[in-house]
Scaffold this motif. Structure first.
Motif, PDB file in Angstrom:
ATOM      1  N   LYS A  43       0.821  -1.214   0.000  1.00  0.00           N
ATOM      2  CA  LYS A  43       0.000   0.000   0.000  1.00  0.00           C
ATOM      3  C   LYS A  43       0.852   1.259   0.000  1.00  0.00           C
ATOM      4  O   LYS A  43       0.603   2.212  -0.738  1.00  0.00           O
ATOM      5  N   LYS A  44       1.877   1.286   0.839  1.00  0.00           N
ATOM      6  CA  LYS A  44       2.738   2.470   0.932  1.00  0.00           C
ATOM      7  C   LYS A  44       3.829   2.477  -0.137  1.00  0.00           C
ATOM      8  O   LYS A  44       4.550   3.462  -0.296  1.00  0.00           O
ATOM      9  N   GLN A  45       3.966   1.357  -0.836  1.00  0.00           N
ATOM     10  CA  GLN A  45       4.980   1.205  -1.888  1.00  0.00           C
ATOM     11  C   GLN A  45       6.395   1.404  -1.344  1.00  0.00           C
ATOM     12  O   GLN A  45       7.235   2.069  -1.953  1.00  0.00           O
ATOM     13  N   THR A  46       6.632   0.825  -0.187  1.00  0.00           N
ATOM     14  CA  THR A  46       7.935   0.934   0.454  1.00  0.00           C
ATOM     15  C   THR A  46       8.392  -0.440   0.943  1.00  0.00           C
ATOM     16  O   THR A  46       7.611  -1.395   0.992  1.00  0.00           O
ATOM     17  N   LEU A  47       9.632  -0.513   1.329  1.00  0.00           N
ATOM     18  CA  LEU A  47      10.170  -1.721   1.949  1.00  0.00           C
ATOM     19  C   LEU A  47      11.042  -1.317   3.119  1.00  0.00           C
ATOM     20  O   LEU A  47      11.578  -0.204   3.175  1.00  0.00           O
ATOM     21  N   SER A  48      11.180  -2.224   4.061  1.00  0.00           N
ATOM     22  CA  SER A  48      12.143  -2.062   5.154  1.00  0.00           C
ATOM     23  C   SER A  48      12.844  -3.401   5.316  1.00  0.00           C
ATOM     24  O   SER A  48      12.268  -4.467   5.030  1.00  0.00           O
ATOM     25  N   ALA A  49      14.082  -3.365   5.735  1.00  0.00           N
ATOM     26  CA  ALA A  49      14.841  -4.613   5.818  1.00  0.00           C
ATOM     27  C   ALA A  49      15.909  -4.537   6.889  1.00  0.00           C
ATOM     28  O   ALA A  49      16.457  -3.467   7.180  1.00  0.00           O
ATOM     29  N   THR A  50      16.174  -5.675   7.478  1.00  0.00           N
ATOM     30  CA  THR A  50      17.336  -5.846   8.344  1.00  0.00           C
ATOM     31  C   THR A  50      18.145  -6.998   7.769  1.00  0.00           C
ATOM     32  O   THR A  50      17.595  -7.885   7.104  1.00  0.00           O
ATOM     33  N   GLY A  51      19.424  -6.978   8.017  1.00  0.00           N
ATOM     34  CA  GLY A  51      20.235  -8.033   7.449  1.00  0.00           C
ATOM     35  C   GLY A  51      21.517  -8.283   8.199  1.00  0.00           C
ATOM     36  O   GLY A  51      22.018  -7.413   8.925  1.00  0.00           O
ATOM     37  N   ILE A  52      22.006  -9.483   8.029  1.00  0.00           N
ATOM     38  CA  ILE A  52      23.320  -9.869   8.537  1.00  0.00           C
ATOM     39  C   ILE A  52      24.137 -10.292   7.330  1.00  0.00           C
ATOM     40  O   ILE A  52      23.743 -11.191   6.579  1.00  0.00           O
ATOM     41  N   ILE A  53      25.243  -9.614   7.112  1.00  0.00           N
ATOM     42  CA  ILE A  53      26.077  -9.868   5.930  1.00  0.00           C
ATOM     43  C   ILE A  53      27.472 -10.285   6.380  1.00  0.00           C
ATOM     44  O   ILE A  53      28.061  -9.663   7.263  1.00  0.00           O
ATOM     45  N   THR A  54      27.976 -11.329   5.772  1.00  0.00           N
ATOM     46  CA  THR A  54      29.347 -11.771   6.038  1.00  0.00           C
ATOM     47  C   THR A  54      30.197 -11.482   4.816  1.00  0.00           C
ATOM     48  O   THR A  54      29.819 -11.809   3.681  1.00  0.00           O
ATOM     49  N   VAL A  55      31.334 -10.840   5.047  1.00  0.00           N
ATOM     50  CA  VAL A  55      32.264 -10.528   3.968  1.00  0.00           C
ATOM     51  C   VAL A  55      33.616 -11.179   4.258  1.00  0.00           C
ATOM     52  O   VAL A  55      33.921 -11.508   5.405  1.00  0.00           O
TER      53      VAL A  55
END
Length: 484
Positions: A43-55
């Motif tokens: 509806k709001k045309q948005t996203l939110s995200a959390t993440g764990i990234i390994t490099v």
């Protein structure tokens, strides 16, 4: 007054950052694992995200920061180390230094303790915002957005953090595309929507308002694609189709996918790892893109099966080790697309080859750069290899014979599928394993611009292949029978 001072300081910082050059940077880090959790608000045309990234640091020097790029309208709100302690970072919407119309949110995470060579480092990131595509860059197929009809989260729009600099020359020098990663991604959408991906689908969590899909990669991946729509899913064995077409059309495509894998397995030998294949429908003009276990393709793929053949054939490619690849695999896929279509429509291969010949004749007349550029150097010159590559492989197949050609392509795949190969290694492999001496052909079509003269001096593909067949016959006749 305080707000004014902070504003001025912010402008000074932004100005200083904007004048920073990345051309002398070394891309040291590469992602080895993504654990992301998206919440998509249709509806709001948005996203939110959390993440764990390994490099991982693949360089010989200590890395004191982590470079990331996100879509220009995605904003990072927090970065933390693996223990949850905040990490200092900056973010600025910057233009690519070697592609100014491409703007991304460049995020640079500062590290108190550097990452040693061969050492891995895990951190957390939180971001949110919108996607509105990249049509201004000329990438008209990147229409990515969050909408009620269709949404997609993919690399092309930097919908997740890409560990690179805003300088593609720097990234290419580090051969970032060779480094694959694992992923474990959750995407939460309003109930009624389906999330499609080529990974292994884990148990779906659903209530009356929202549904969470979780996908884990089947094989090491170089990209992620998560398409969101009111899909129906059709499955047969290891193969799946996510579609909004009719059940009849969807099941027909599913059967064609199965038949094509069987055909190419007969031609080139079985895949070294076949963990299934997923066809994901996207709206028209969103572009086709193959991953290791999936392809995104628009509805035309249901009607024009050549596109399906093209993308499936890529499963037998090996990763390129060229710094600037001529992408000969696209020429091979284009040839196989026509050759496979020819099985059901005799005469298609001949007609398609002649069409490409006509196109090339016009292209060579209007663009002198082709006569000065060897096919092996197409990557450096940023030239398209589809048409030239198609004719290149058609000639090769005719000179070698279909059975020997298929056998060599299959053997090359089995030999190099793990470590990858350069274009030069590909040509050397053909020369080593072929019963036919292709020296003249490669000299003209791989190592020089002579191929343009051959195309311009002939009126048909038949004339072209007759020239090389005759040259080959004369070459063989000059060799004493006892040493052939």
């Amino acid at each position: 007054m305080l707000k004014y001072i902070l504003f001025i300081l912010g402008c000074i910082a932004n100005s200083a950052f904007a004048t920073t050059s990345f051309v002398d940077k070394e891309l040291q880090l590469f992602a080895t694992k993504y654990e992301l959790d998206y919440k998509v608000d249709i509806k709001k045309q948005t996203l939110s995200a959390t993440g764990i990234i390994t490099v991982k640091n693949n360089s010989a020097n200590v890395a004191d920061h982590i470079p990331m790029r996100l879509y220009r309208l995605l904003h990072v709100s927090a970065v933390k180390n693996n223990a949850g302690a905040p990490l200092a970072f900056s973010q600025h919407v910057l233009s690519n230094e070697d592609w100014p119309v491409l703007q991304t949110n460049y995020v640079e995470v500062q590290l108190k303790k550097g990452i040693e060579p061969n050492e891995s480092y895990t951190f957390q990131v939180q971001f949110d915002g919108s996607l509105l595509g990249y049509s201004e860059t000329g990438m008209n197929y990147v229409k990515d957005s969050i909408s009620a009809d269709f949404s997609i989260l993919r690399m092309d729009a930097f919908a997740y953090p890409i560990i690179t600099y805003p300088n593609d020359d720097v990234n290419h020098k580090a051969k970032f595309w060779l480094h694959t990663y694992d992923y474990d991604v959750r995407v939460t959408v309003p109930t009624g929507y389906v999330v499609a991906n080529g990974g292994s689908l884990q148990p779906v969590l659903q209530n009356t308002e929202q549904t969470t899909y979780r996908y884990v990669n089947k094989l090491p991946a170089w990209r992620m694609d998560f398409a969101i729509a009111r899909y129906e899913q059709y499955s047969k064995g290891r193969y799946s189709v996510f579609s909004w077409e009719s059940p009849e059309d969807s099941n027909a495509l599913l059967q064609e996918i199965n038949n094509t894998f069987e055909l190419y397995s007969n031609w080139f030998g079985p895949l070294q790892q076949e963990l299934g294949y997923t066809f994901i429908e996207v709206p028209e003009n969103y572009g086709a893109q193959a991953d290791v276990t999936a392809v995104i393709q628009d509805a035309e793929g249901f009607r024009e099966l050549g596109r399906v053949y093209h993308e499936i054939s890529h499963q037998w490619n090996v990763k390129t080790l060229d710094t600037f690849s001529p992408r000969w695999n696209e020429g091979l896929a284009t040839y196989l697309q026509a050759a496979t279509t020819d099985l059901g429509k005799p005469g298609h291969l001949e007609s398609k080859t002649q069409t490409f010949m006509n196109q090339l004749r016009d292209r060579f007349k209007d663009n002198p750069i082709y006569s000065k550029t060897a096919f092996i150097d197409y990557g450096k010159a940023d030239l398209n290899s589809y048409a030239v590559g198609m004719v290149f492989f058609r000639i090769m197949s005719d000179l070698l014979g279909t059975d020997e050609f298929n056998a060599i392509i299959g053997k090359f795949y089995r030999t190099y599928h793990k470590q990858g190969a350069t274009t030069q290694e590909f040509i050397d492999f053909i020369n080593k394993n072929s019963k036919v001496d292709l020296t003249t052909f490669f000299n003209e079509w791989a190592y020089s611009g002579k191929y343009t003269e051959r195309v311009l001096s002939t009126t048909s593909y038949r004339d072209l292949i007759d020239y090389y067949s005759t040259s080959l016959s004369k070459q063989m006749a000059s060799i004493p029978k006892n040493v052939r």
